[in-house]
Design an enzyme around this catalytic site. Structure first.
Site, mmCIF file in Angstrom:
data_model
loop_
_atom_site.group_PDB
_atom_site.id
_atom_site.type_symbol
_atom_site.label_atom_id
_atom_site.label_comp_id
_atom_site.label_asym_id
_atom_site.label_seq_id
_atom_site.Cartn_x
_atom_site.Cartn_y
_atom_site.Cartn_z
ATOM 1 N N ARG A 267 0.824 -1.129 0.120
ATOM 2 C CA ARG A 267 0.019 0.209 -0.077
ATOM 3 C C ARG A 267 0.979 1.325 0.135
ATOM 4 N NH1 ARG A 267 -2.686 -3.368 3.688
ATOM 5 N NH2 ARG A 267 -4.491 -4.449 2.529
ATOM 6 N N LYS B 265 2.934 12.080 -11.129
ATOM 7 C CA LYS B 265 2.186 11.056 -11.893
ATOM 8 C C LYS B 265 2.874 10.027 -12.185
ATOM 9 C CE LYS B 265 -0.781 14.268 -14.587
ATOM 10 N NZ LYS B 265 -1.069 14.951 -15.924
ATOM 11 N N GLU C 173 10.016 19.743 -23.994
ATOM 12 C CA GLU C 173 9.197 20.115 -22.651
ATOM 13 C C GLU C 173 9.849 21.510 -22.095
ATOM 14 O OE1 GLU C 173 6.791 18.381 -22.024
ATOM 15 O OE2 GLU C 173 7.059 16.060 -22.651
ATOM 16 N N LYS D 176 7.005 23.731 -13.740
ATOM 17 C CA LYS D 176 6.166 22.660 -13.390
ATOM 18 C C LYS D 176 5.913 22.716 -11.812
ATOM 19 C CE LYS D 176 5.343 18.192 -13.802
ATOM 20 N NZ LYS D 176 5.398 17.082 -14.787
ATOM 21 N N GLU E 280 -4.684 17.583 -10.909
ATOM 22 C CA GLU E 280 -5.240 18.138 -12.274
ATOM 23 C C GLU E 280 -6.733 18.060 -12.185
ATOM 24 O OE1 GLU E 280 -3.217 16.320 -15.611
ATOM 25 O OE2 GLU E 280 -4.474 18.013 -17.098
ATOM 26 N N ARG F 55 -2.990 22.749 -14.291
ATOM 27 C CA ARG F 55 -1.949 21.698 -14.669
ATOM 28 C C ARG F 55 -2.184 21.372 -15.977
ATOM 29 N NH1 ARG F 55 0.680 16.521 -10.597
ATOM 30 N NH2 ARG F 55 2.025 16.054 -12.497
ATOM 31 N N ASN G 133 -0.108 20.707 -20.501
ATOM 32 C CA ASN G 133 -0.260 19.716 -21.708
ATOM 33 C C ASN G 133 -0.016 20.587 -23.032
ATOM 34 O OD1 ASN G 133 -0.755 17.083 -21.134
ATOM 35 N ND2 ASN G 133 -2.426 17.735 -20.202
ATOM 36 N N HIS H 201 0.444 18.678 -26.290
ATOM 37 C CA HIS H 201 0.202 17.386 -26.134
ATOM 38 C C HIS H 201 -1.080 16.719 -26.678
ATOM 39 C CE1 HIS H 201 3.741 17.828 -23.413
ATOM 40 N NE2 HIS H 201 3.631 16.642 -23.240
ATOM 41 N N HIS I 34 0.266 13.736 -28.292
ATOM 42 C CA HIS I 34 -0.359 12.295 -28.007
ATOM 43 C C HIS I 34 -0.960 11.723 -29.141
ATOM 44 C CE1 HIS I 34 -0.594 13.464 -23.308
ATOM 45 N NE2 HIS I 34 0.570 13.080 -23.507
ATOM 46 N N HIS J 212 8.518 11.156 -27.737
ATOM 47 C CA HIS J 212 7.601 11.971 -27.045
ATOM 48 C C HIS J 212 7.836 13.555 -27.376
ATOM 49 C CE1 HIS J 212 4.330 13.261 -24.215
ATOM 50 N NE2 HIS J 212 5.576 14.101 -23.546
HETATM 51 N N1 LIG Z 1 5.047 10.817 -15.230
HETATM 52 C C1 LIG Z 1 4.993 11.975 -15.783
HETATM 53 O O1 LIG Z 1 4.683 13.015 -15.379
HETATM 54 C C2 LIG Z 1 5.382 11.815 -17.222
HETATM 55 C C3 LIG Z 1 5.743 13.092 -17.942
HETATM 56 C C4 LIG Z 1 6.495 13.072 -19.263
HETATM 57 C C5 LIG Z 1 6.693 11.696 -19.843
HETATM 58 N N2 LIG Z 1 6.580 10.777 -19.088
HETATM 59 C C6 LIG Z 1 6.716 9.310 -19.545
HETATM 60 O O2 LIG Z 1 8.153 9.130 -19.660
HETATM 61 C C7 LIG Z 1 8.415 8.303 -20.834
HETATM 62 C C8 LIG Z 1 9.552 8.925 -21.498
HETATM 63 O O3 LIG Z 1 10.614 9.171 -20.692
HETATM 64 P P1 LIG Z 1 12.318 9.483 -21.394
HETATM 65 O O4 LIG Z 1 12.028 10.286 -22.640
HETATM 66 O O5 LIG Z 1 12.909 9.864 -20.172
HETATM 67 O O6 LIG Z 1 12.310 8.177 -22.104
HETATM 68 P P2 LIG Z 1 13.048 6.697 -21.481
HETATM 69 O O7 LIG Z 1 13.104 6.639 -20.194
HETATM 70 O O8 LIG Z 1 12.782 5.740 -22.455
HETATM 71 O O9 LIG Z 1 14.891 6.955 -21.881
HETATM 72 C C9 LIG Z 1 15.136 7.498 -23.117
HETATM 73 C C10 LIG Z 1 16.448 6.673 -23.741
HETATM 74 O O10 LIG Z 1 17.571 7.243 -23.004
HETATM 75 C C11 LIG Z 1 18.186 6.430 -22.259
HETATM 76 N N3 LIG Z 1 18.830 6.847 -21.140
HETATM 77 C C12 LIG Z 1 18.239 7.281 -20.187
HETATM 78 N N4 LIG Z 1 19.332 7.849 -19.272
HETATM 79 C C13 LIG Z 1 20.294 7.831 -20.144
HETATM 80 C C14 LIG Z 1 21.731 8.307 -19.906
HETATM 81 N N5 LIG Z 1 21.964 9.172 -18.775
HETATM 82 N N6 LIG Z 1 22.555 8.141 -20.664
HETATM 83 C C15 LIG Z 1 22.500 7.455 -21.766
HETATM 84 N N7 LIG Z 1 21.294 6.981 -22.141
HETATM 85 C C16 LIG Z 1 20.157 7.188 -21.241
HETATM 86 C C17 LIG Z 1 17.316 5.244 -21.940
HETATM 87 O O11 LIG Z 1 17.668 4.076 -21.671
HETATM 88 C C18 LIG Z 1 16.169 5.398 -23.101
HETATM 89 O O12 LIG Z 1 16.874 4.613 -24.232
HETATM 90 C C19 LIG Z 1 7.246 7.840 -21.510
HETATM 91 O O13 LIG Z 1 6.727 6.653 -20.989
HETATM 92 C C20 LIG Z 1 6.072 9.000 -20.840
HETATM 93 O O14 LIG Z 1 4.793 8.449 -20.806
HETATM 94 C C21 LIG Z 1 5.969 10.662 -17.812
HETATM 95 ZN ZN LIG Z 2 5.255 15.675 -22.311
#
Ligand SMILES: NC(=O)c1ccc[n+]([C@@H]2O[C@H](COP(=O)([O-])OP(=O)(O)OC[C@H]3O[C@@H](n4cnc5c(N)ncnc54)[C@H](O)[C@@H]3O)[C@@H](O)[C@H]2O)c1
Ligand SMILES: [Zn+2]
Length: 370
Positions: free
Chosen positions: A127, A149, A191, A233, A243, A248, A252, A255, A259, A273
């Site tokens: 939990r 999130k 972003e 942020k 949200e 918040r 977007n 987005h 999306h 993304h």
């Molecule tokens: N929770 C939220 O508020 C929120 C907001 C935006 C996006 N997201 C989510 O985040 C995800 C995308 O995140 P992301 O863009 O970080 O992608 P990711 O986590 O897939 O990382 C991108 C790539 O970079 C590599 N990588 C990471 N750190 C590295 C480093 N220091 N050196 C070399 N390579 C490295 C990873 O292995 C991967 O191949 C999506 O699933 C999206 O839905 C969540």
């Molecule tokens: Zn985003």
């Protein structure tokens, strides 16, 4: 150029600090100790990040030095890791390491994928157990690690399962960005541009005036830019944690279309993304122009900055009908009416519902390459 080393997120009992620095992982263990998160640390990361540098090892060593037992586990480096299967694997590993006299906490070292999946696991195991975010991509440092999130994907869509659960600490080390591939860096920058357009004209001007190479190579510039995006942020999250108001929602910007583009291209590698959001910002700015919310010069400025950041503003090989269909299925659209975040200047934006379909179509057509 100075930047803050600590930014506090004030959310009552869910408040936490974001620590921002370069080459300061040696402090991670002590910071965790101060927070009394538990006795046993479980590090979640992926093999790419582990291989990229010795930083994950440094993080583990720092936590050990502070007196904690540390175990590490990795998940495959793919968006597909945000699944029930992988969630089950992580939860089972937690259970197998758990035991009497142990209090586990998670340390999520990675980008948004590690952070989102790990956040869900931390939120529901027993939990809820405490977790620390150590974001390693620019996107995670300015966006996904902050705000609580978390989520995993279903075949029906991304992030359909998840919960709001805040980390106890966000520990940002700019050193991680040194090994980040260029495309991922630019994706995270989308972003940052988003934050600048909706809320921070000074950040916008700074980005316009700074070549990408000069940004990447300077800790001070990078730290400042990241801190400014985090403050945007924070501004949204503190007022609207879950949200339920439209504040918040402003995050977007780009987005709605972004999306849809990700969905229409089946979350493949055609667009990251950030790239999808970049095209989405162009679409939203184009709508804003057609609705007289901004003028030509502001649209040009936004487009100029996206170009400067090496981000796309057009798409190829995607059908208008598929994009419209994907948009209609987006959970973020309010019941039956479309909802867009539109810039009303540089550093200002509004949430607009019910943009006429005709205008949406024209703006989408403006980014479709034949
Ligand atoms: N929770 C939220 O508020 C929120 C907001 C935006 C996006 N997201 C989510 O985040 C995800 C995308 O995140 P992301 O863009 O970080 O992608 P990711 O986590 O897939 O990382 C991108 C790539 O970079 C590599 N990588 C990471 N750190 C590295 C480093 N220091 N050196 C070399 N390579 C490295 C990873 O292995 C991967 O191949 C999506 O699933 C999206 O839905 C969540
Ligand atoms: Zn985003």
């Amino acid at each position: 150029m100075k930047f803050p080393s600590r930014i506090s997120i004030r959310l009552g009992v869910n408040s936490y600090d974001i620590l921002l620095g370069s080459g300061h992982l040696a402090r991670l263990g002590q910071e965790i100790k101060r927070l009394q998160l538990g006795t046993h640390a479980v590090i979640l990361t992926n093999p790419t990040i582990q291989r990229a540098s010795g930083l994950t090892r440094q993080a583990a060593a720092s936590i050990r030095r502070a007196g904690f037992e540390v175990k590490s586990m990795t998940i495959p480096d793919t968006e597909r890791s945000k699944s029930f299967t992988m969630l089950g694997t992580v939860l089972s590993r937690l259970a197998s390491w758990d035991g009497p006299g142990r209090k586990l906490f998670l340390v999520l070292i990675g980008g948004g994928v590690v952070g989102d999946l790990g956040g869900v696991a931390a939120g529901i195991y027993r939990r809820g157990i405490p977790f620390v975010q150590v974001p390693t991509t620019l996107l995670a440092q300015v966006d996904s690690s902050i705000g609580g999130k978390t989520g995993i994907d279903l075949p029906h869509g991304k992030n359909l399962v998840g919960l709001f659960v805040q980390p106890r600490l966000v520990f940002i080390d700019l050193e991680f960005l040194k090994t980040l591939p260029d495309r991922q860096f630019r994706s995270g920058l989308a972003e940052v541009v988003k934050c600048a357009v909706i809320r921070d004209a000074a950040l916008f001007r700074f980005l316009e005036a700074t070549p990408l190479s000069a940004l990447r190579s300077s800790t001070n510039r990078l730290g400042w830019v990241i801190s400014r995006a985090i403050l945007v942020k924070r501004w949204a999250v503190e007022q609207d944690e879950k949200e339920t108001r439209s504040i918040r929602t402003l995050l977007n910007f780009g987005h709605t279309f972004g999306h849809a583009l990700e969905a229409a291209t089946r979350y493949g590698t055609a667009y990251t993304h950030g790239e999808a959001v970049s095209v989405g910002m162009k679409v939203a700015a184009d709508i804003a122009l057609r609705l007289n919310k901004i003028g030509d010069s502001e649209l040009e400025k936004i487009q100029g900055l996206l170009r400067h950041a090496g981000l796309p503003q057009t798409v190829r090989g995607v059908k208008e009908a598929d994009l419209l269909k994907a948009m209609a299925q987006d959970k973020k659209w309010s019941i039956g009416r479309n909802r867009w975040v539109l810039p009303t200047g540089i550093g200002r934006a509004i949430v607009q519902t019910g943009v006429p379909d005709r205008i949406v179509r024209l703006s989408i057509r403006s980014v479709l390459e034949r």
